[in-house]
Design an enzyme around this catalytic site. Structure first.
Site, PDB file in Angstrom:
ATOM      1  CE  LYS A  11      51.062  53.798  48.571  1.00 36.69           C
ATOM      2  NZ  LYS A  11      51.969  54.277  49.746  1.00 36.69           N
ATOM      3  CE1 TYR A  51      51.176  59.249  46.055  1.00 34.18           C
ATOM      4  CE2 TYR A  51      51.857  58.351  44.167  1.00 34.18           C
ATOM      5  CZ  TYR A  51      51.124  58.444  45.298  1.00 34.18           C
ATOM      6  OH  TYR A  51      50.631  57.269  45.528  1.00 34.18           O
ATOM      7  CG  ASN A 114      51.832  52.757  53.101  1.00 36.02           C
ATOM      8  OD1 ASN A 114      51.572  52.586  51.999  1.00 36.02           O
ATOM      9  ND2 ASN A 114      51.981  53.850  53.476  1.00 36.02           N
TER      10      ASN A 114
END
Length: 140
Positions: A11, A51, A114
């Protein structure tokens, strides 16, 4: 044991901090092979489509905004039970709950930032891999 392929995304928080090599070393040390890889800057449309399963969730807009905030590295990992192994290496979504030595425990900045995404099932892995890669781009 079954040889599988799974999608991994490093990410924007990870690429911003130049963690690509350190994270990929964890995959490789655990026996997974990187059989396809590319660095992208996702558009809002691409992130939204990827997503889409979360479209009705309250975090969807923030997730799309985060995933378009900088470059990502999308890659296909291959190995014995790759989906489960990748999820084990990544650690719990919430880094506070992640086991020591996992990517999220070591590198995550927050639940959202994360550092990594990984497919959660073999079925989703096939769909997610196909979203980013054509068959000719995957070199086993």
């Amino acid at each position: 044991m079954t040889v599988e392929r799974t999608l991994s995304i490093l990410k924007p928080d990870a690429t911003r901090r130049n963690l690509t090599g350190k994270i990929n070393a964890k995959f490789e040390e655990a026996g997974l092979r990187i059989v396809a890889q590319k660095r992208l800057h996702l558009s809002e449309a691409q992130a939204g489509a990827f997503y889409a399963v979360h479209k009705e969730r309250p975090f969807y807009k923030d997730l799309v905004a985060f995933m378009t905030s900088g470059p990502v590295v999308v890659q296909v990992l291959e190995g014995e039970n790759a989906v489960a192994k990748n999820r084990e290496i990544m650690g719990a979504t919430n880094p506070a709950n992640a086991a020591p030595g996992t990517i999220r425990k070591e590198f995550a900045e927050s639940i959202e930032a994360n550092s990594v995404h990984g497919s959660d099932s073999a079925e989703n892995a096939a769909t997610e891999v196909a979203f980013f890669f054509s068959g000719i781009e995957i070199v086993g």
